[in-house]
Design an enzyme around this catalytic site. Sequence first.
Site, PDB file in Angstrom:
ATOM      1  N   ASP A   9       0.874  -1.172   0.000  1.00 47.29           N
ATOM      2  CA  ASP A   9       0.000   0.000   0.000  1.00 47.29           C
ATOM      3  C   ASP A   9       0.910   1.220   0.000  1.00 47.29           C
ATOM      4  OD1 ASP A   9      -2.323   1.552   0.128  1.00 47.29           O
ATOM      5  OD2 ASP A   9      -2.297   1.574   2.314  1.00 47.29           O
ATOM      6  N   GLU A  70      -2.257  -1.193  -5.578  1.00 48.11           N
ATOM      7  CA  GLU A  70      -3.551  -0.645  -5.981  1.00 48.11           C
ATOM      8  C   GLU A  70      -3.370   0.117  -7.281  1.00 48.11           C
ATOM      9  OE1 GLU A  70      -6.050   0.361  -1.928  1.00 48.11           O
ATOM     10  OE2 GLU A  70      -5.038   1.990  -2.952  1.00 48.11           O
ATOM     11  N   ASP A 145      -2.586   0.575   6.836  1.00 55.54           N
ATOM     12  CA  ASP A 145      -1.812   0.407   5.600  1.00 55.54           C
ATOM     13  C   ASP A 145      -1.367  -1.046   5.428  1.00 55.54           C
ATOM     14  OD1 ASP A 145      -1.813   3.217   4.868  1.00 55.54           O
ATOM     15  OD2 ASP A 145      -0.437   3.511   6.541  1.00 55.54           O
TER      16      ASP A 145
END
EC number: 3.1.21.10
Length: 170
Positions: A9, A70, A145
Amino acid sequence: MADLIMGIDPGTLVCGYALIKVENRYHIHPHSFGKVKLSQKLALAHRYKQLFTEISTILQQESPKAVVLETQYVHKNPQSTIKLGMARGVLLLAASLQDVPVFEYAPNTAKKAAVGKGNASKKQVQLMVSKLLRVPDLLAEDNEDIADAFALAMCHAHLAPYQDLKKTLV
């Protein structure tokens, strides 16, 4: 033999990472996890250098089969989007220099894989990942996270067999 998948992340101040051990696609176990904390006092270039160095070291030590990020999304603040994009670039470079393929998933896809619904809150992701992987430490407030990184890795573990390998980023 188990495969290691590393979810990351990205961030410009905190970058959560998580490695899972996957056996037969359905047996998922936490392997290791943590955060790369970047000082706001450092110039942005030095933060990216630190991020590159620390993630490269983890990649070298763990030798994951894949890295998962992501997809890029647009913040309300364009500067935040640009800075996050640069952090993603640093992570792509670190993985590519070690020949580790990089995959990406939309945040709602990772949330759906972990929680069952794509609009889950960060707290819901944190709670579900903690329960699924039996990692109570994830419930600490500052571990969101890491939970997101676990969710990304889990998402890839479930969806990788359906991925077209030509879609890898690296």
